[in-house]
Design a protein around this motif. Structure first.
Motif, PDB file in Angstrom:
ATOM      1  N   LEU A   1      -1.914 -51.547  23.104  1.00  0.00           N
ATOM      2  CA  LEU A   1      -0.466 -51.709  23.245  1.00  0.00           C
ATOM      3  C   LEU A   1       0.232 -50.354  23.186  1.00  0.00           C
ATOM      4  O   LEU A   1       1.245 -50.148  23.847  1.00  0.00           O
ATOM      5  CB  LEU A   1       0.081 -52.600  22.128  1.00  0.00           C
ATOM      6  N   THR A   2      -0.339 -49.460  22.385  1.00  0.00           N
ATOM      7  CA  THR A   2       0.223 -48.121  22.238  1.00  0.00           C
ATOM      8  C   THR A   2      -0.895 -47.087  22.284  1.00  0.00           C
ATOM      9  O   THR A   2      -2.058 -47.408  22.055  1.00  0.00           O
ATOM     10  CB  THR A   2       0.966 -47.961  20.896  1.00  0.00           C
ATOM     11  N   VAL A   3      -0.507 -45.863  22.588  1.00  0.00           N
ATOM     12  CA  VAL A   3      -1.450 -44.737  22.570  1.00  0.00           C
ATOM     13  C   VAL A   3      -0.757 -43.556  21.905  1.00  0.00           C
ATOM     14  O   VAL A   3       0.467 -43.506  21.824  1.00  0.00           O
ATOM     15  CB  VAL A   3      -1.930 -44.345  23.990  1.00  0.00           C
ATOM     16  N   ARG A   4      -1.551 -42.618  21.428  1.00  0.00           N
ATOM     17  CA  ARG A   4      -0.997 -41.402  20.831  1.00  0.00           C
ATOM     18  C   ARG A   4      -0.524 -40.450  21.929  1.00  0.00           C
ATOM     19  O   ARG A   4      -0.870 -40.611  23.103  1.00  0.00           O
ATOM     20  CB  ARG A   4      -2.035 -40.730  19.948  1.00  0.00           C
ATOM     21  N   VAL A   5       0.261 -39.466  21.537  1.00  0.00           N
ATOM     22  CA  VAL A   5       0.893 -38.542  22.490  1.00  0.00           C
ATOM     23  C   VAL A   5      -0.142 -37.863  23.381  1.00  0.00           C
ATOM     24  O   VAL A   5       0.018 -37.800  24.606  1.00  0.00           O
ATOM     25  CB  VAL A   5       1.753 -37.501  21.741  1.00  0.00           C
ATOM     26  N   ARG A   6      -1.215 -37.368  22.787  1.00  0.00           N
ATOM     27  CA  ARG A   6      -2.242 -36.656  23.569  1.00  0.00           C
ATOM     28  C   ARG A   6      -2.848 -37.565  24.635  1.00  0.00           C
ATOM     29  O   ARG A   6      -3.045 -37.163  25.787  1.00  0.00           O
ATOM     30  CB  ARG A   6      -3.326 -36.146  22.621  1.00  0.00           C
ATOM     31  N   VAL A   7      -3.112 -38.815  24.268  1.00  0.00           N
ATOM     32  CA  VAL A   7      -3.702 -39.770  25.214  1.00  0.00           C
ATOM     33  C   VAL A   7      -2.686 -40.125  26.298  1.00  0.00           C
ATOM     34  O   VAL A   7      -3.032 -40.207  27.477  1.00  0.00           O
ATOM     35  CB  VAL A   7      -4.199 -41.025  24.467  1.00  0.00           C
TER      36      VAL A   7
ATOM     37  N   ALA B   1      12.340 -36.580  24.676  1.00  0.00           N
ATOM     38  CA  ALA B   1      13.654 -36.063  24.276  1.00  0.00           C
ATOM     39  C   ALA B   1      14.754 -36.530  25.223  1.00  0.00           C
ATOM     40  O   ALA B   1      15.887 -36.780  24.794  1.00  0.00           O
ATOM     41  CB  ALA B   1      13.618 -34.540  24.212  1.00  0.00           C
ATOM     42  N   ALA B   2      14.411 -36.674  26.511  1.00  0.00           N
ATOM     43  CA  ALA B   2      15.383 -37.129  27.515  1.00  0.00           C
ATOM     44  C   ALA B   2      15.606 -38.637  27.451  1.00  0.00           C
ATOM     45  O   ALA B   2      16.464 -39.170  28.153  1.00  0.00           O
ATOM     46  CB  ALA B   2      14.907 -36.726  28.908  1.00  0.00           C
ATOM     47  N   GLY B   3      14.828 -39.325  26.630  1.00  0.00           N
ATOM     48  CA  GLY B   3      14.991 -40.772  26.497  1.00  0.00           C
ATOM     49  C   GLY B   3      14.279 -41.574  27.567  1.00  0.00           C
ATOM     50  O   GLY B   3      14.509 -42.776  27.696  1.00  0.00           O
ATOM     51  N   GLU B   4      13.419 -40.928  28.336  1.00  0.00           N
ATOM     52  CA  GLU B   4      12.713 -41.642  29.407  1.00  0.00           C
ATOM     53  C   GLU B   4      11.483 -42.381  28.897  1.00  0.00           C
ATOM     54  O   GLU B   4      10.989 -43.279  29.567  1.00  0.00           O
ATOM     55  CB  GLU B   4      12.316 -40.665  30.515  1.00  0.00           C
ATOM     56  N   ILE B   5      10.982 -41.962  27.736  1.00  0.00           N
ATOM     57  CA  ILE B   5       9.810 -42.610  27.146  1.00  0.00           C
ATOM     58  C   ILE B   5      10.129 -42.930  25.694  1.00  0.00           C
ATOM     59  O   ILE B   5      10.619 -42.077  24.950  1.00  0.00           O
ATOM     60  CB  ILE B   5       8.558 -41.707  27.234  1.00  0.00           C
ATOM     61  N   GLU B   6       9.851 -44.148  25.305  1.00  0.00           N
ATOM     62  CA  GLU B   6      10.089 -44.614  23.934  1.00  0.00           C
ATOM     63  C   GLU B   6       8.908 -44.252  23.044  1.00  0.00           C
ATOM     64  O   GLU B   6       7.768 -44.247  23.495  1.00  0.00           O
ATOM     65  CB  GLU B   6      10.233 -46.145  23.982  1.00  0.00           C
ATOM     66  N   THR B   7       9.198 -43.943  21.802  1.00  0.00           N
ATOM     67  CA  THR B   7       8.129 -43.693  20.828  1.00  0.00           C
ATOM     68  C   THR B   7       8.312 -44.610  19.633  1.00  0.00           C
ATOM     69  O   THR B   7       9.415 -45.084  19.350  1.00  0.00           O
ATOM     70  CB  THR B   7       8.127 -42.238  20.328  1.00  0.00           C
ATOM     71  N   ILE B   8       7.212 -44.833  18.937  1.00  0.00           N
ATOM     72  CA  ILE B   8       7.204 -45.630  17.718  1.00  0.00           C
ATOM     73  C   ILE B   8       6.488 -44.803  16.665  1.00  0.00           C
ATOM     74  O   ILE B   8       5.398 -44.293  16.919  1.00  0.00           O
ATOM     75  CB  ILE B   8       6.455 -46.959  17.934  1.00  0.00           C
ATOM     76  N   LYS B   9       7.104 -44.643  15.506  1.00  0.00           N
ATOM     77  CA  LYS B   9       6.467 -43.910  14.414  1.00  0.00           C
ATOM     78  C   LYS B   9       5.895 -44.923  13.429  1.00  0.00           C
ATOM     79  O   LYS B   9       6.579 -45.815  12.972  1.00  0.00           O
ATOM     80  CB  LYS B   9       7.483 -43.035  13.683  1.00  0.00           C
TER      81      LYS B   9
ATOM     82  N   VAL C   1       2.217 -48.364  25.989  1.00  0.00           N
ATOM     83  CA  VAL C   1       1.649 -48.215  27.333  1.00  0.00           C
ATOM     84  C   VAL C   1       2.624 -48.783  28.359  1.00  0.00           C
ATOM     85  O   VAL C   1       2.778 -48.241  29.459  1.00  0.00           O
ATOM     86  CB  VAL C   1       0.264 -48.905  27.412  1.00  0.00           C
ATOM     87  N   GLU C   2       3.318 -49.826  27.984  1.00  0.00           N
ATOM     88  CA  GLU C   2       4.312 -50.450  28.862  1.00  0.00           C
ATOM     89  C   GLU C   2       5.383 -49.431  29.289  1.00  0.00           C
ATOM     90  O   GLU C   2       5.835 -49.440  30.432  1.00  0.00           O
ATOM     91  CB  GLU C   2       4.958 -51.607  28.094  1.00  0.00           C
ATOM     92  N   CYS C   3       5.782 -48.538  28.389  1.00  0.00           N
ATOM     93  CA  CYS C   3       6.771 -47.504  28.707  1.00  0.00           C
ATOM     94  C   CYS C   3       6.226 -46.489  29.706  1.00  0.00           C
ATOM     95  O   CYS C   3       6.957 -45.999  30.567  1.00  0.00           O
ATOM     96  CB  CYS C   3       7.232 -46.791  27.442  1.00  0.00           C
ATOM     97  N   LEU C   4       4.943 -46.179  29.584  1.00  0.00           N
ATOM     98  CA  LEU C   4       4.316 -45.255  30.539  1.00  0.00           C
ATOM     99  C   LEU C   4       4.291 -45.881  31.934  1.00  0.00           C
ATOM    100  O   LEU C   4       4.605 -45.224  32.927  1.00  0.00           O
ATOM    101  CB  LEU C   4       2.902 -44.896  30.097  1.00  0.00           C
ATOM    102  N   GLU C   5       3.930 -47.150  31.990  1.00  0.00           N
ATOM    103  CA  GLU C   5       3.907 -47.857  33.281  1.00  0.00           C
ATOM    104  C   GLU C   5       5.301 -47.944  33.864  1.00  0.00           C
ATOM    105  O   GLU C   5       5.501 -47.768  35.069  1.00  0.00           O
ATOM    106  CB  GLU C   5       3.305 -49.248  33.091  1.00  0.00           C
ATOM    107  N   SER C   6       6.281 -48.173  33.022  1.00  0.00           N
ATOM    108  CA  SER C   6       7.675 -48.254  33.452  1.00  0.00           C
ATOM    109  C   SER C   6       8.147 -46.931  34.044  1.00  0.00           C
ATOM    110  O   SER C   6       8.835 -46.902  35.068  1.00  0.00           O
ATOM    111  CB  SER C   6       8.495 -48.561  32.208  1.00  0.00           C
ATOM    112  N   LEU C   7       7.784 -45.837  33.391  1.00  0.00           N
ATOM    113  CA  LEU C   7       8.151 -44.511  33.883  1.00  0.00           C
ATOM    114  C   LEU C   7       7.571 -44.285  35.277  1.00  0.00           C
ATOM    115  O   LEU C   7       8.285 -43.847  36.194  1.00  0.00           O
ATOM    116  CB  LEU C   7       7.648 -43.424  32.925  1.00  0.00           C
TER     117      LEU C   7
END
Length: 93
Positions: A36-42, A59-67, A76-82
């Motif tokens: 469902l999620t991956v780390r930044v490097r991946v 930083a531009a808000g194009e990709i969501e992060t979760i801490k 991963v859904e955000c990467l596909e969306s981008l």
């Protein structure tokens, strides 16, 4: 008579660190399951860009992060969306 205690070097004469091999369930190899999620490097590797560029997109808000704790995870859904939004822009031009 005392039992002889073996030193670490005798147990591992080459002094090679031995790490335990984690046991993986069969589900870990199921192609229908995906993270469902991956780390930044991946995530950067998946997109074929560098980490710096990925942080710019975050930083531009194009990709969501979760801490979660110290881990920064990217859905991963955000990467596909981008990718889909960038492809749509190219098609419209």
């Amino acid at each position: 008579m005392r039992a002889r205690v073996r030193s670490r070097c005798e147990e591992n004469p080459n002094n090679i660190p031995q790490t335990p091999v984690p046991s993986l369930s069969r589900d870990a190899f199921d192609p229908r399951l995906r993270p469902l999620t991956v780390r930044v490097r991946v995530a950067a590797s998946m997109l074929g860009i560098g980490r710096s560029k990925l942080y710019e997109l975050i930083a531009a808000g194009e990709i969501e992060t979760i801490k979660i704790g110290n881990a920064t995870l990217i859905p991963v859904e955000c990467l596909e969306s981008l990718i889909n939004s960038r492809r749509a822009r190219i098609r419209q031009s």
